[in-house]
Design a protein around this motif. Structure first.
Motif, PDB file in Angstrom:
ATOM      1  N   UNK A 102      10.057  45.540 -46.756  1.00  0.00           N
ATOM      2  CA  UNK A 102      10.747  45.861 -45.487  1.00  0.00           C
ATOM      3  C   UNK A 102      11.077  44.533 -44.687  1.00  0.00           C
ATOM      4  N   UNK A 103      10.337  43.378 -45.120  1.00  0.00           N
ATOM      5  CA  UNK A 103      10.723  42.241 -44.501  1.00  0.00           C
ATOM      6  C   UNK A 103      11.914  41.467 -45.135  1.00  0.00           C
ATOM      7  N   UNK A 104      12.428  41.875 -46.000  1.00  0.00           N
ATOM      8  CA  UNK A 104      13.672  41.252 -46.602  1.00  0.00           C
ATOM      9  C   UNK A 104      14.931  41.300 -45.831  1.00  0.00           C
ATOM     10  N   UNK A 105      15.770  40.170 -45.998  1.00  0.00           N
ATOM     11  CA  UNK A 105      16.906  40.012 -45.402  1.00  0.00           C
ATOM     12  C   UNK A 105      17.935  41.023 -46.150  1.00  0.00           C
ATOM     13  N   UNK A 106      17.591  41.304 -47.404  1.00  0.00           N
ATOM     14  CA  UNK A 106      18.577  42.431 -47.904  1.00  0.00           C
ATOM     15  C   UNK A 106      17.499  43.298 -48.557  1.00  0.00           C
ATOM     16  N   UNK A 107      17.289  44.738 -48.067  1.00  0.00           N
ATOM     17  CA  UNK A 107      16.409  45.493 -48.436  1.00  0.00           C
ATOM     18  C   UNK A 107      16.699  46.572 -49.182  1.00  0.00           C
ATOM     19  N   UNK A 108      16.235  46.888 -50.276  1.00  0.00           N
ATOM     20  CA  UNK A 108      16.419  48.171 -50.804  1.00  0.00           C
ATOM     21  C   UNK A 108      15.202  49.267 -51.284  1.00  0.00           C
ATOM     22  N   UNK A 109      15.565  50.384 -51.378  1.00  0.00           N
ATOM     23  CA  UNK A 109      14.592  51.331 -51.582  1.00  0.00           C
ATOM     24  C   UNK A 109      13.524  51.350 -52.785  1.00  0.00           C
ATOM     25  N   UNK A 110      12.269  51.313 -52.894  1.00  0.00           N
ATOM     26  CA  UNK A 110      11.412  51.295 -54.146  1.00  0.00           C
ATOM     27  C   UNK A 110      11.978  52.405 -54.955  1.00  0.00           C
ATOM     28  N   UNK A 111      11.732  52.382 -56.339  1.00  0.00           N
ATOM     29  CA  UNK A 111      12.114  53.304 -57.321  1.00  0.00           C
ATOM     30  C   UNK A 111      10.861  54.481 -57.346  1.00  0.00           C
TER      31      UNK A 111
END
Length: 219
Positions: A102-111
């Motif tokens: 969640x702290x990422x600059x480019x966030x993606x949802x987990x699988x």
């Protein structure tokens, strides 16, 4: 007669002796002997003094190290592996990255692994990477207290990209990151985006047949 002949030999030919006979002691200006001596002394000290050490750089001197606070130097120290048992976020200096942190600059949802999928998740993940990615090499597969971790290198163009997965139960966290960050002078912002990484992960996901929520599915 003798003195006049001597003067004729000492002085240049174009000077006439008549001018010399007209000179009187009152017209001769004495030379400033003390001032002349001081100038000579100053020149001697200047010529004999060593040059400052910084005036001429040494040929063997090393270039200064990059400051660890510059975006370029930070991009050269990309860290991989789990951090406190979790997938790391994307560095702010690396636009070619996508992460489920969640702290990422480019966030993606987990699988999410479907309930009817009873196979070995790590083994399936490994097979999907090798099938969909060019020059894929599995680097690490290990059990951790926080789940099973897989790390792989894949073709990223000039340099390999790094894929990291953490499988815990039916949830798969991941990060896909380019290891080479490009800067265009004189800008200090890295060139690129995360679209290529997102497309890569989508291919792997489709091969697995797993599920990934999105912002669109939440509308």
């Amino acid at each position: 007669m003798t003195s006049m002949s001597l003067i004729g030999h000492v002085l240049p030919p174009h000077l006439s002796t008549s001018k010399i006979t007209n000179c009187t002691p009152q017209n001769v200006t004495p030379k400033p002997i003390l001032f002349t001596n001081l100038i000579s002394l100053a020149l001697t000290v200047t010529l004999n003094s060593p040059l400052p050490s910084l005036a001429i750089p040494s040929l063997n001197s090393q270039p200064p190290l990059l400051s660890p606070t510059t975006p370029f130097s930070q991009s050269k120290n990309l860290q991989i592996g789990l951090e406190n048992g979790k997938i790391r976020p994307c560095p702010s200096t690396n636009p070619g990255c996508v992460s489920t942190n969640p702290q990422s600059s480019s966030f993606a949802f987990p699988w999410s692994i479907p309930e009817n999928d009873t196979g070995n998740a790590i083994q399936k993940l490994e097979e999907a990477i090798l099938k969909t990615q060019k020059n894929a090499k599995i680097q690490v597969i290990e059990d951790t207290p926080n789940g099973k971790y897989l790390q792989a290198e894949v073709d990223g163009g000039f340099d390999p990209d790094v894929l990291e997965f953490l499988v815990r139960g039916d949830v798969v966290a991941y990060r896909s990151m380019a290891t080479k960050v490009t800067y265009v002078y004189p800008f200090t912002t890295a060139f690129g985006d995360s679209k290529g990484q997102e497309e890569r992960m989508k291919k792997i996901l489709n091969e697995l047949g797993w599920y990934a929520p999105s912002f669109d599915s939440m509308d």
